[in-house]
Design an enzyme around this catalytic site. Structure first.
Site, PDB file in Angstrom:
ATOM      1  N   ASP A 211       0.831  -1.194   0.000  1.00 40.23           N
ATOM      2  CA  ASP A 211       0.000   0.000   0.000  1.00 40.23           C
ATOM      3  C   ASP A 211       0.871   1.251   0.000  1.00 40.23           C
ATOM      4  O   ASP A 211       1.873   1.328   0.716  1.00 40.23           O
ATOM      5  CB  ASP A 211      -0.893  -0.026   1.243  1.00 40.23           C
ATOM      6  CG  ASP A 211      -1.933   1.068   1.252  1.00 40.23           C
ATOM      7  OD1 ASP A 211      -2.793   1.079   0.358  1.00 40.23           O
ATOM      8  OD2 ASP A 211      -1.881   1.928   2.158  1.00 40.23           O
ATOM      9  N   GLU A 271      14.926 -14.146  -1.085  1.00 42.17           N
ATOM     10  CA  GLU A 271      15.260 -15.351  -0.317  1.00 42.17           C
ATOM     11  C   GLU A 271      14.176 -16.421  -0.458  1.00 42.17           C
ATOM     12  O   GLU A 271      14.399 -17.582  -0.105  1.00 42.17           O
ATOM     13  CB  GLU A 271      15.419 -15.000   1.167  1.00 42.17           C
ATOM     14  CG  GLU A 271      16.606 -14.095   1.472  1.00 42.17           C
ATOM     15  CD  GLU A 271      16.682 -13.784   2.952  1.00 42.17           C
ATOM     16  OE1 GLU A 271      16.174 -14.602   3.762  1.00 42.17           O
ATOM     17  OE2 GLU A 271      17.223 -12.720   3.313  1.00 42.17           O
TER      18      GLU A 271
END
Length: 548
Positions: A211, A271
């Site tokens: 957001d 990752e």
């Protein structure tokens, strides 16, 4: 659920997001299973087979975190838990597991720029000027005359600073006064928010919608924003009646240091193979430039949520061509995530005055454009903007600016599943917002039985995109407007698709690229006129042709 849960996600294409189709779910309004008139996580889980039938790559779930709900979940008071109205963490785990078994990835809405004023971080920060979290929010002394530190405004109307009697200082809020902005210049804030991100990745989510991604950083010197000349004002981000449009927000957002945080965020995301993020860029003047910066060279998010097609302006052929020309000029390597509707804007069927044919044409158009796609719940049903009476309004934005701006409730009314009762199958009790009676005839059950229903058309064009590497990942070349006719070519690894859309009410004719072209079955439109090198399309018709 542990980090191993992420390994159960659909794992075919780690770049699934590039050209992927994401279905936005506003949880309050999707399906109520608890009997309180508010949608919940178990309701989403129950409806996931329907979502799977649409053929989308992923869902994006708007905020469900613990919150006082003054901005309906965009005011978070606990980033690591589910608000009881939506369920529990165990319910969320079941949702993720069910989605993955159905081949659907799960993205969640992270609101990192601000918290609720009821968040424990803010409660500690406001307690004194010397506590460990004293600089976790944007605090500043008053001017000598007691007024606010600068002229920054709130996007919800009025000044952006609120006096706090405990600290005898102002705090900054870009949105509601109950949504204080976090101070991203504080390293501990960044570390904590990245830890929140890891918490959800370890829980199995496949990515995030971020957001207000360009609101994270503010100018350390707190310099005044300059005035914006009237000719440069527009209502792309805020309604025209909002004074927020009177400033060029050079210092309250869009700061260059934002890129350093996004680099850290991307390193964490990388990752987890296949995890992706889309950032919402809220800026009326520089949105496209920021999209290019924030998605560049793998140092930011994979894609940015663009507002160019969410504005009130009619989406003409000329407008689409201008947007792609500008993107080529300022963000040639950027990756957009296009949307026509979402939980913050008037539904596009109403905004652009579309009939059934027009809705079909635009559904095919968004699937043909270079970039990724966000569909908003109910869009596939052709739902119009609901008229919500003032006494039923819930949105503080609409209540503030009524009646000139009626807020966002009209696009947030409950999903309609079947037409047999006034609540449309959403709930057994009175919903938090009324179901629009005009929506009942367009419910899922009503459309499933009609061969010509818009719902089936959405499934067809989603399937076309998902099954075509050139439409998902290809370049977009030679985007042109010929009156109401929009044409462009998509190219990928030697394959070419020519796309033509008549975005108007009259017959349009234009030339085609040289070569042999074959009509793509199941899309619609009209065959090219044989032997003329031209193409003719009736009102709201379109055609996609593959190079032979």
């Amino acid at each position: 659920m542990t980090a191993t849960a992420a390994q159960t996600a659909p794992a075919t294409d780690l770049d699934w997001w590039r050209g992927g189709v994401i279905y936005q779910i506003y949880p309050r309004s999707y399906q109520d299973t608890s009997g309180d008139g508010i949608g919940d996580l178990n309701g989403i889980t129950a409806r996931l087979p329907y979502v799977a039938s649409l053929g989308v790559d992923a869902i994006w779930i708007s905020p469900f975190f613990t919150s006082p709900m003054k901005d309906f979940g965009y005011d978070v008071s606990d980033y690591r838990d589910v608000d009881p109205m939506f369920g529990t963490l165990a319910d969320f785990d079941r949702l993720v597991d069910t989605a993955h078994r159905l081949g659907i990835r799960v993205m969640i809405d992270l609101v990192l720029s601000h918290t609720s004023d009821q968040h424990p971080w803010f409660q500690e920060s406001r307690a004194s000027r010397s506590n460990p979290k004293s600089d976790w929010y944007v605090w500043a002394d008053a001017k000598p005359d007691g007024t606010a530190p600068n002229n920054w405004l709130s996007i919800f109307g009025g000044g952006g600073w609120q006096w706090d009697v405990r600290r005898q200082q102002y705090y900054y809020h870009a949105f509601l006064t109950s949504q204080p902005d976090l101070n991203f210049h504080c390293p501990e804030v960044q570390d904590e928010l990245l830890d929140v991100t890891r918490f959800w990745l370890d829980r199995g989510v496949d990515g995030f919608r971020l957001d207000t991604i360009n609101f994270y950083m503010h100018d350390k010197e707190l310099r005044d924003n300059p005035a914006l000349p009237p000719e440069r004002r527009n209502a792309k981000i805020a309604p025209a009646v909002n004074p927020y449009n009177h400033q060029e927000h050079l210092y309250s957002k869009n700061q260059p240091e934002n890129l350093l945080f996004l680099k850290r965020f991307r390193e964490l995301l990388d990752e987890y193979p296949g995890a992706a993020a889309v950032g919402e860029v809220g800026d009326a003047q520089f949105g496209m430039e920021l999209l290019g910066e924030y998605t560049r060279d793998g140092h930011g998010v994979q894609m940015c949520y663009a507002f160019e097609f969410l504005a009130g302006d009619p989406l003409t052929a000329q407008r689409v061509a201008e947007v792609f020309d500008k993107m080529q000029a300022v963000a040639p390597d950027g990756w957009a995530c296009w949307a026509f509707s979402n939980h913050d804007v008037t539904r596009h069927v109403t905004r652009w005055g579309l009939d059934a044919q027009g809705a079909r044409c635009y559904a095919a158009l968004i699937m043909a454009l270079r970039g990724s796609v966000c569909l908003y719940q109910g869009e596939e049903l052709g739902l119009s903007e609901a008229r919500v009476a003032y006494e039923d309004l819930q949105d503080p934005y609409g209540i503030e600016f009524w009646p000139e701006f009626q807020g966002r409730d009209g696009c947030r009314t409950p999903m309609v599943w079947e037409p047999s009762n006034v609540n449309g199958g959403f709930s057994d009790v009175k919903p938090w917002l009324p179901v629009a009676s005009e929506h009942l005839g367009n419910s899922v059950a009503a459309q499933e039985t009609r061969e010509d229903a818009l719902l089936h058309h959405y499934r067809a064009v989603v399937a076309l995109r998902i099954g075509s590497e050139v439409l998902r990942k290809g370049d977009q070349l030679d985007t042109q407007a010929h009156g109401d006719m929009l044409t462009f070519t998509r190219e990928w690894q030697g394959e070419r698709i020519f796309c033509a859309f008549n975005l108007g009410g009259e017959v349009c004719t234009t030339h085609m690229p040289e070569g042999e072209w074959q009509f793509i079955e199941g899309v619609g439109g009209m065959d090219p006129r044989k032997g003329t090198g031209g193409i003719s399309l009736g009102p709201w018709q379109y055609t996609l042709l593959r190079a032979a």
